[in-house]
Write a protein that holds these residues in place. Structure first.
Motif, PDB file in Angstrom:
ATOM      1  N   LYS A 190      -9.524  12.811 -30.355  1.00  0.00           N
ATOM      2  CA  LYS A 190     -10.229  11.412 -30.085  1.00  0.00           C
ATOM      3  C   LYS A 190     -10.799  11.514 -28.667  1.00  0.00           C
ATOM      4  N   SER A 191     -11.674  10.570 -28.351  1.00  0.00           N
ATOM      5  CA  SER A 191     -12.243  10.395 -27.386  1.00  0.00           C
ATOM      6  C   SER A 191     -11.416   9.826 -26.299  1.00  0.00           C
ATOM      7  N   SER A 192     -11.335   9.883 -25.010  1.00  0.00           N
ATOM      8  CA  SER A 192     -10.613   9.045 -24.111  1.00  0.00           C
ATOM      9  C   SER A 192     -10.904   7.554 -24.255  1.00  0.00           C
ATOM     10  N   ALA A 193     -12.096   7.241 -24.375  1.00  0.00           N
ATOM     11  CA  ALA A 193     -12.383   5.804 -24.557  1.00  0.00           C
ATOM     12  C   ALA A 193     -11.748   5.168 -25.671  1.00  0.00           C
ATOM     13  N   GLU A 194     -11.488   5.769 -26.723  1.00  0.00           N
ATOM     14  CA  GLU A 194     -10.884   5.426 -28.040  1.00  0.00           C
ATOM     15  C   GLU A 194      -9.334   5.013 -27.736  1.00  0.00           C
ATOM     16  N   LEU A 195      -8.970   6.361 -26.961  1.00  0.00           N
ATOM     17  CA  LEU A 195      -7.583   6.149 -26.656  1.00  0.00           C
ATOM     18  C   LEU A 195      -7.071   5.192 -25.519  1.00  0.00           C
ATOM     19  N   ALA A 196      -7.992   5.016 -24.797  1.00  0.00           N
ATOM     20  CA  ALA A 196      -7.784   3.835 -23.547  1.00  0.00           C
ATOM     21  C   ALA A 196      -7.707   2.715 -24.418  1.00  0.00           C
ATOM     22  N   GLU A 197      -8.469   2.259 -25.333  1.00  0.00           N
ATOM     23  CA  GLU A 197      -8.422   0.948 -26.018  1.00  0.00           C
ATOM     24  C   GLU A 197      -6.965   0.744 -26.325  1.00  0.00           C
ATOM     25  N   LEU A 198      -6.391   1.891 -27.238  1.00  0.00           N
ATOM     26  CA  LEU A 198      -4.914   1.851 -27.677  1.00  0.00           C
ATOM     27  C   LEU A 198      -4.137   1.558 -26.446  1.00  0.00           C
ATOM     28  N   PHE A 199      -4.255   2.081 -25.308  1.00  0.00           N
ATOM     29  CA  PHE A 199      -3.109   2.352 -24.271  1.00  0.00           C
ATOM     30  C   PHE A 199      -3.383   0.710 -23.492  1.00  0.00           C
ATOM     31  N   SER A 200      -4.563   0.392 -23.335  1.00  0.00           N
ATOM     32  CA  SER A 200      -4.680  -0.939 -22.939  1.00  0.00           C
ATOM     33  C   SER A 200      -3.975  -2.100 -23.361  1.00  0.00           C
ATOM     34  N   SER A 201      -3.508  -2.138 -24.486  1.00  0.00           N
ATOM     35  CA  SER A 201      -2.861  -3.045 -25.173  1.00  0.00           C
ATOM     36  C   SER A 201      -1.115  -2.845 -24.813  1.00  0.00           C
ATOM     37  N   VAL A 239      -7.451   7.837 -16.646  1.00  0.00           N
ATOM     38  CA  VAL A 239      -5.846   8.146 -16.734  1.00  0.00           C
ATOM     39  C   VAL A 239      -5.369   8.908 -18.126  1.00  0.00           C
ATOM     40  N   VAL A 240      -6.154   8.259 -19.098  1.00  0.00           N
ATOM     41  CA  VAL A 240      -5.684   8.979 -20.551  1.00  0.00           C
ATOM     42  C   VAL A 240      -6.444  10.660 -20.540  1.00  0.00           C
ATOM     43  N   GLY A 241      -7.640  10.441 -20.040  1.00  0.00           N
ATOM     44  CA  GLY A 241      -8.103  11.786 -19.769  1.00  0.00           C
ATOM     45  C   GLY A 241      -7.259  13.057 -19.223  1.00  0.00           C
ATOM     46  N   LEU A 242      -6.603  12.393 -18.138  1.00  0.00           N
ATOM     47  CA  LEU A 242      -5.499  13.337 -17.516  1.00  0.00           C
ATOM     48  C   LEU A 242      -4.287  13.699 -18.265  1.00  0.00           C
ATOM     49  N   ILE A 243      -3.852  12.735 -18.956  1.00  0.00           N
ATOM     50  CA  ILE A 243      -2.383  12.954 -19.446  1.00  0.00           C
ATOM     51  C   ILE A 243      -2.559  12.973 -21.065  1.00  0.00           C
ATOM     52  N   LYS A 244      -3.575  12.817 -21.720  1.00  0.00           N
ATOM     53  CA  LYS A 244      -3.320  13.007 -23.381  1.00  0.00           C
ATOM     54  C   LYS A 244      -3.018  14.516 -23.790  1.00  0.00           C
ATOM     55  N   GLU A 245      -3.324  15.588 -22.969  1.00  0.00           N
ATOM     56  CA  GLU A 245      -3.013  16.768 -23.438  1.00  0.00           C
ATOM     57  C   GLU A 245      -1.347  17.069 -23.760  1.00  0.00           C
ATOM     58  N   ARG A 246      -0.571  16.051 -23.294  1.00  0.00           N
ATOM     59  CA  ARG A 246       0.810  16.217 -23.161  1.00  0.00           C
ATOM     60  C   ARG A 246       1.516  15.190 -24.398  1.00  0.00           C
ATOM     61  N   ALA A 247       0.689  14.295 -24.795  1.00  0.00           N
ATOM     62  CA  ALA A 247       0.940  13.297 -25.658  1.00  0.00           C
ATOM     63  C   ALA A 247       0.841  13.600 -27.274  1.00  0.00           C
ATOM     64  N   ASP A 248       1.900  13.246 -27.890  1.00  0.00           N
ATOM     65  CA  ASP A 248       1.781  13.253 -29.448  1.00  0.00           C
ATOM     66  C   ASP A 248       1.352  11.881 -29.950  1.00  0.00           C
ATOM     67  N   PHE A 249       1.767  10.897 -29.186  1.00  0.00           N
ATOM     68  CA  PHE A 249       1.147   9.530 -30.011  1.00  0.00           C
ATOM     69  C   PHE A 249       0.852   8.577 -28.657  1.00  0.00           C
ATOM     70  N   PRO A 250      -0.311   7.772 -28.920  1.00  0.00           N
ATOM     71  CA  PRO A 250      -0.716   6.614 -27.931  1.00  0.00           C
ATOM     72  C   PRO A 250       0.625   5.961 -27.225  1.00  0.00           C
ATOM     73  N   SER A 251       1.713   5.877 -27.948  1.00  0.00           N
ATOM     74  CA  SER A 251       2.926   5.254 -27.321  1.00  0.00           C
ATOM     75  C   SER A 251       3.413   6.147 -26.230  1.00  0.00           C
ATOM     76  N   ASP A 252       3.253   7.555 -26.150  1.00  0.00           N
ATOM     77  CA  ASP A 252       3.758   8.258 -25.240  1.00  0.00           C
ATOM     78  C   ASP A 252       2.766   8.141 -23.744  1.00  0.00           C
ATOM     79  N   PHE A 253       2.063   7.377 -23.797  1.00  0.00           N
ATOM     80  CA  PHE A 253       0.947   7.409 -22.463  1.00  0.00           C
ATOM     81  C   PHE A 253       1.877   6.509 -21.297  1.00  0.00           C
ATOM     82  N   ILE A 268      -3.835  12.786  -9.238  1.00  0.00           N
ATOM     83  CA  ILE A 268      -3.179  11.521  -9.103  1.00  0.00           C
ATOM     84  C   ILE A 268      -3.149  10.947  -7.872  1.00  0.00           C
ATOM     85  N   LEU A 269      -3.418  11.760  -6.811  1.00  0.00           N
ATOM     86  CA  LEU A 269      -3.568  11.236  -5.640  1.00  0.00           C
ATOM     87  C   LEU A 269      -4.874  10.187  -5.314  1.00  0.00           C
TER      88      LEU A 269
END
Length: 510
Positions: free
Chosen positions: A357-368, A388-402, A489-490
């Protein structure tokens, strides 16, 4: 295939779909689309005692969410205009019940069926009598002339019973001493001795057909070319073939899909197994049950793992879009043996699809999620959340992990993980962090690369180990020894936030 392919998924509206039912729907859909055919949804609601309000809508919603909508079904509009009459509806069996009696009568007239007046008490007596003798009671050729039916009664007695309104059923007359040759696309040739078949009930005196008669009649009238269904229907194949023969109709091709087994590999997966094991077995929620959608699964991942339950593409490839599956699917590559359901593998599929998924698509899910956490609108602007999503998504299984993976991008830690504190926080750590804070404060071009260069140069010139500095620095910024590249992160949280977090940690940890 010269005749247009037509397949059907025919669930009963009695509650939630089992995962095996959704896989059956998927395999029907893939086969139809592969061959340019039609995928039909038929609601088999002849058993009104088990009917559940809302179940039909749920089935339709589940298919749509999976991305496998039907071409014809209860909610499809009437086709109007020349040559576009809706020939196959209605698609609820309860709305077709007037059709079935004429076919039951046809079987009676042809001598392939008969009236049976046996009471449940009398049949129960015969069953118990056989059990006492170590036998199994089967109502068929070897005893039907001794039982209470139109084969053993005179025509006058039969008519008298019918005229008086005595309850009856219509039973199929299974042939005696025949070898029935069947073919299944998945299982190959099967031979059945008709002497072991019982005379199944086809029609009841309340005017309703049983599943067997309604199923055959509907498949014939809807011109179904291939019946793709679960292995549990394999014992019914002989009767269904005999019914086609009795009517003189062309038989569709049959394919019986393997069972889906429990994660242990022993026994068939049930709806209850999912609730007990903590994994959903329905594509959408039903009443109190969590579904795949609610658990954060992507429909692409659900479809992908369902396709691999019993189907083998013949290659090492595991990730398939719906379009890929349509191209690659074939019934000849469906396994005969049961397919083991693996909850961890379903997570793996979701992880893979999340990465696509694109970071933009996932960011929309994370924003809620961020809104629920009451993170300010300014802090959760689209561009920042996307980074942020672009940096952390490789460790996530679900958007709820963000949130767990990246909450520190939005708020400073208020506590620090105990084990890392014990390991990382030394007597000289506060002074080291004071010195690092000076570098951060004096860095004007505040980006990841620049910060990394300056801090690493300082570490080297002071002959410090990287672990002595980088571990504590990550700990005070994140609250734990986790997260992506520290200098990213800094740069993301900004100079002021970095300085405040260092100062707060020194005050808190001493």
């Amino acid at each position: 295939m010269s005749q247009k392919v037509r397949v059907r998924f025919a669930p009963s509206p009695t509650g939630p779909l089992h995962i095996g039912g959704v896989r059956t729907a998927l395999f029907n859909y893939l086969f139809a689309k592969k061959h340019g055919g039609d995928f039909v949804l038929r609601i088999e609601d002849t058993d009104q005692n088990r009917y559940v309000e809302g179940a039909e809508d749920y089935i339709i919603e589940a298919l749509n969410w999976c991305g496998i909508p039907f071409d014809e079904g209860p909610s499809t509009p009437l086709k109007t205009g020349p040559g576009k009459e809706k020939r196959f509806g209605p698609y609820r069996q309860s709305e077709r019940k007037d059709l079935y009696s004429q076919y039951a009568l046809e079987l009676l007239e042809k001598g392939h069926a008969y009236f049976a007046f046996d009471t449940s008490e009398r049949l129960d007596f015969h069953r118990k009598d056989h059990e006492a003798k170590g036998k199994t009671f089967i109502y068929n050729w070897h005893n039907r002339l001794k039982l209470d039916n139109s084969l053993s009664l005179s025509a006058e007695d039969t008519k008298s019973k019918l005229d008086s309104g005595e309850p009856y059923v219509i039973r199929f007359k299974s042939p005696q001493d025949e070898k029935l040759h069947l073919n299944d696309i998945i299982r190959g040739d099967i031979e059945i001795d008709t002497n072991v078949l019982d005379d199944k009930i086809l029609f009841k005196s309340d005017g309703m057909p049983t599943y067997h008669l309604a199923n055959i009649v509907d498949d014939h009238l809807m011109e179904i070319t291939h019946v793709i269904r679960g292995e549990e229907w394999l014992p019914s194949l002989a009767l269904h073939q005999l019914l086609y023969n009795a009517f003189g109709w062309d038989t569709p091709k049959f394919a019986h899909l393997p069972l889906i087994m429990k994660p242990t590999g022993k026994g068939k997966l049930s709806k209850r197994d999912g609730e007990k094991g903590g994994f959903p077995v329905f594509p959408l929620s039903w009443n109190e049950s969590e579904g795949y959608r609610e658990a954060g699964y992507f429909s692409e991942a659900v479809v992908n793992f369902l396709a691999m339950l019993g189907w083998n593409p013949g290659t090492e490839q595991e990730l398939f879009s719906l379009e890929d599956l349509v191209q690659e699917f074939s019934l000849e590559r469906v396994n005969k043996s049961g397919a083991r359901f693996d909850p961890e593998k379903t997570k793996w599929y979701n992880h893979q699809w999340l990465q696509l998924k694109s970071s933009a698509e996932l960011a929309e899910l994370f924003s809620s999620v961020l809104a629920e956490k009451e993170i300010s609108r300014e802090a959760r602007n689209d561009s920042y959340v996307e980074k942020v999503v672009g940096l952390i998504k490789e460790r996530a299984d679900f958007p709820s992990d963000f949130w767990e993976l990246g909450s520190y991008f939005f708020e400073a830690p208020t506590t620090y993980a105990e084990k890392p504190v014990k390991k990382q926080w030394k007597e000289d750590t506060p002074q080291i962090l004071h010195d690092v804070a000076k570098i951060i404060r004096n860095t004007s071009d505040f980006n990841s690369k620049n910060l990394e260069t300056k801090i690493k140069e300082w570490i080297s010139s002071n002959e410090l180990s990287f672990g002595k500095v980088m571990g504590p620095l990550r700990l005070v910024i994140v609250g734990d020894l986790k997260g992506p590249h520290l200098f990213d992160i800094l740069a993301m949280i900004g100079k002021e936030a970095c300085l405040v977090r260092i100062e707060n940690a020194i005050k808190t940890l001493g």
